[in-house]
Design a protein around this motif. Structure first.
Motif, PDB file in Angstrom:
ATOM      1  N   ARG A 148      -8.392   3.323   1.738  1.00 15.93           N
ATOM      2  CA  ARG A 148      -7.427   2.224   2.171  1.00 15.93           C
ATOM      3  C   ARG A 148      -6.142   2.553   1.353  1.00 15.93           C
ATOM      4  O   ARG A 148      -6.123   2.546   0.363  1.00 15.93           O
ATOM      5  CB  ARG A 148      -8.050   0.899   1.700  1.00 15.93           C
ATOM      6  N   ILE A 149      -5.082   2.396   2.043  1.00 13.54           N
ATOM      7  CA  ILE A 149      -3.682   2.642   1.755  1.00 13.54           C
ATOM      8  C   ILE A 149      -2.927   1.419   2.063  1.00 13.54           C
ATOM      9  O   ILE A 149      -2.849   0.978   3.130  1.00 13.54           O
ATOM     10  CB  ILE A 149      -2.933   3.656   2.447  1.00 13.54           C
ATOM     11  N   ILE A 150      -2.241   0.994   0.990  1.00 17.11           N
ATOM     12  CA  ILE A 150      -1.192  -0.026   1.095  1.00 17.11           C
ATOM     13  C   ILE A 150       0.120   0.530   1.074  1.00 17.11           C
ATOM     14  O   ILE A 150       0.756   1.277   0.325  1.00 17.11           O
ATOM     15  CB  ILE A 150      -1.239  -0.997  -0.177  1.00 17.11           C
ATOM     16  N   ASP A 151       0.926   0.446   2.425  1.00 15.56           N
ATOM     17  CA  ASP A 151       2.034   0.929   2.436  1.00 15.56           C
ATOM     18  C   ASP A 151       3.277  -0.046   2.740  1.00 15.56           C
ATOM     19  O   ASP A 151       3.442  -0.815   3.720  1.00 15.56           O
ATOM     20  CB  ASP A 151       1.725   1.884   3.823  1.00 15.56           C
ATOM     21  N   ILE A 152       4.092  -0.036   1.492  1.00 12.58           N
ATOM     22  CA  ILE A 152       5.515  -0.646   1.856  1.00 12.58           C
ATOM     23  C   ILE A 152       6.510   0.283   2.216  1.00 12.58           C
ATOM     24  O   ILE A 152       6.940   1.320   1.649  1.00 12.58           O
ATOM     25  CB  ILE A 152       5.691  -1.067   0.500  1.00 12.58           C
ATOM     26  N   GLU A 153       6.879   0.105   3.531  1.00 12.53           N
ATOM     27  CA  GLU A 153       7.597   0.766   4.455  1.00 12.53           C
ATOM     28  C   GLU A 153       8.752   1.363   3.580  1.00 12.53           C
ATOM     29  O   GLU A 153       9.590   0.668   3.156  1.00 12.53           O
ATOM     30  CB  GLU A 153       8.045   0.231   5.621  1.00 12.53           C
ATOM     31  N   GLY A 154       9.017   2.703   3.563  1.00  7.85           N
ATOM     32  CA  GLY A 154       9.785   3.395   2.897  1.00  7.85           C
ATOM     33  C   GLY A 154      10.133   3.327   1.398  1.00  7.85           C
ATOM     34  O   GLY A 154      11.125   3.792   1.099  1.00  7.85           O
ATOM     35  N   VAL A 155       9.076   2.430   0.986  1.00  4.90           N
ATOM     36  CA  VAL A 155       8.844   2.290  -0.485  1.00  4.90           C
ATOM     37  C   VAL A 155       8.247   2.925  -1.188  1.00  4.90           C
ATOM     38  O   VAL A 155       8.329   3.773  -2.195  1.00  4.90           O
ATOM     39  CB  VAL A 155       9.385   0.739  -0.936  1.00  4.90           C
TER      40      VAL A 155
END
Length: 412
Positions: A196-203
Motif C-alpha cells: 500500500r502506497i500513500i502518494d501525495i501528488e508531486g511531493v
C-alpha cells in the motif's frame, strides 16, 4: 489484504459479519496501574476499525452496542477485543469513533508531509515518529535543526496544505518495479498481500498501512512547536496538525486570560512579571530562612535560661524545616535533655527529630516512628525522619514524658 478502513478512510459506519469470537484477555493501564481485562477477541469479515500499526494507534468504536477496546493485526486479519461475546455468523454494524480517527488521519498525513519536505529541503531523514495523545514527534537524523530551518519548513508544509494537493492510495504487487521508487522503512515480517502506497501528488510516495486524508487541505494547518535533543546525533521535531492546532490555540488563550487576571499585566509583559515574582519569592525565602535560624537559636536559649526547665523539651512549628530543628537540637545539651521536634501540618505529613542521650533515643526512636507512621533512622543520639501523619504527636509526647519521669524516679 486491505481493510475497508484503508480503502475508504472516511467511512464512519459499516455492516459486516462476525467470523469468530473466542475468550481472551487484555492487559492495559488505568491511571498508571496495569490491569488485565477478561473479554473476547472478535474477527470480522471486514472492518472499518484500524488495527494499530505504522506508528498509528488503533481506532476505537462499536460493534453493535459493544465497545471495542483494542484492535490489533494478526497477519492479514484484524482482531477486535470486546467485553461481551458476539455470535459467530451474525450481521453487525460497526461504528468508528470519528473524532479519534480523523485526528489520527490529520497527524499521520501531517507526518508524511513534514518528513518529505524536511528531506527535500535539508536532507534530514526521518528515522521514527510517535503519534502522541496531545502532540506528535518526528525523529530526524540530524544533531540539530536551526530556528530559521524550522520556520522555512513550517512555511513550506502550510503552503502545500493551501495548494489543495490530492493524497491518493495505490496498491502495488511486491514485485512491481514502482515499489523500489517509494520511501519506506521496510515491511513487517508477517506482511501479506499487496503493498500500500500513500502518494501525495508531486511531493511524496511512501509505503504505509495507516489511515490518511484524501487531500492536504483537510489537514487545515500544521504548527511546528519546536525541537528537543533526541538520541545520539538525532533531533526530535514536535508538531501539531489540524484540530489539535485549534485546541492548542484555545487552551493557550485561556491560559493567557488567566495569567492576565493573576499578574494584572498584558500578555507581552507576562514573562517579565513572572521573573520579578520569582526573584521576590527567592528573596523572601532567603529572609524567612534567616529568621527561622535566628528563631531556633532564641528558642533554645530561652529554654536553657529557664530555671524551672525539666529534662524534656518538645516543640512543633508548621513553617520549619530540618535545619530549624537541628539548630535547636545542637544548641541544647542533648546529653541531659530529651528533645522532640516536629515541623509540618499539625494533622498531616511532616518531619521530626528525636535527640538526647544515645541509649533512650535508640530505644524510643523506632516507637516514635511507628506512632507517626513514618520512615527514618538514627545514630549518635539523634533519630530523625519523615512522618506520614503528625496527628498522633501528643501520644509521642506522652510516651517521652513518661520515660523522663521514670528516669527521674529511678535516680531518686
Amino acid at each position: 489484504m486491505a481493510f475497508q478502513c484503508q480503502r475508504d478512510c472516511y467511512m464512519k459506519e459499516f455492516v459486516t459479519s462476525v467470523v469468530s469470537c473466542c475468550p481472551a484477555e487484555l492487559k492495559h493501564e488505568v491511571n498508571g496501574k496495569k490491569e488485565t481485562l477478561k473479554g473476547f477477541n472478535v474477527k470480522l469479515q471486514d472492518t472499518i476499525l484500524f488495527p494499530e500499526g505504522g506508528g498509528q494507534p488503533d481506532d476505537h468504536g462499536l460493534i453493535g452496542d459493544v465497545s471495542v477496546l483494542r484492535v490489533t493485526r494478526q497477519g492479514p486479519e484484524a482482531v477486535h477485543f470486546v467485553s461481551s461475546a458476539l455470535e459467530e455468523g451474525q450481521q453487525v454494524q460497526v461504528k468508528v469513533d470519528w473524532e479519534r480517527r480523523f485526528d489520527h488521519m490529520q497527524q499521520h498525513s501531517g507526518q508524511h508531509l513534514i518528513t518529505a519536505l524536511a528531506d527535500a529541503l535539508f536532507g534530514y531523514k526521518t528515522t521514527s515518529w510517535d503519534l502522541g495523545r496531545q502532540r506528535s514527534t518526528i525523529e530526524l537524523d540530524t544533531p540539530s535543526v536551526k530556528a530559521a530551518q524550522l520556520q522555512t519548513l513550517e512555511e513550506a508544509v502550510n503552503e502545500k496544505i493551501r495548494a489543495h494537493i490530492p493524497v491518493n492510495v495505490q496498491l502495488l504487487s511486491i514485485d512491481d518495479p514502482a515499489v523500489e521508487k517509494v520511501r519506506s522503512r521496510g515491511l513487517p515480517d508477517d506482511h501479506a498481500g499487496p503493498i500500500r502506497i500513500i502518494d501525495i501528488e508531486g511531493v511524496d510516495a511512501n509505503m504505509c498501512c495507516g489511515t490518511h486524508v484524501s487531500n492536504l487541505s483537510h489537514l487545515q494547518v500544521i504548527k511546528l512547536l519546536g525541537t528537543e535533543k533526541g538520541k545520539k546525533n538525532k533531533t526530535n521535531l514536535i508538531f501539531l496538525a489540524g484540530n489539535r492546532v485549534l485546541k492548542y490555540a484555545e487552551k493557550s488563550y485561556s491560559t493567557e486570560r488567566s495569567l492576565v487576571s493573576l499578574l494584572k499585566t498584558g500578555p507581552d509583559e507576562h514573562v517579565e512579571a513572572v521573573d520579578k515574582l520569582q526573584k521576590s519569592a527567592k528573596l523572601l525565602q532567603k529572609t524567612n530562612l534567616s529568621l527561622l535560624r535566628d528563631m531556633a537559636v532564641l528558642i533554645a536559649q530561652n529554654f536553657k535560661n529557664d530555671p524551672q526547665r525539666g529534662s524534656f523539651f518538645s516543640l512543633h512549628k508548621k513553617e520549619g524545616d530540618n535545619e530549624f530543628m537541628n539548630i535547636i537540637a545542637n544548641e541544647l545539651n542533648t546529653e541531659e535533655i530529651l528533645v522532640f521536634l516536629t515541623v509540618g501540618e499539625e494533622k498531616g505529613p511532616g518531619l521530626f527529630v528525636l535527640a538526647g542521650p544515645s541509649g533512650p533515643v535508640a530505644e524510643l526512636g523506632p516507637r516514635v516512628l511507628e506512632i507517626l507512621q513514618g520512615k527514618g533512622a538514627g545514630k549518635n543520639g539523634r533519630f530523625q525522619g519523615k512522618a506520614n501523619s503528625l496527628a498522633r504527636r501528643g501520644e509521642v509526647e506522652a510516651l517521652l514524658q513518661q520515660h523522663c519521669k521514670q528516669l527521674t524516679s529511678g535516680e531518686e
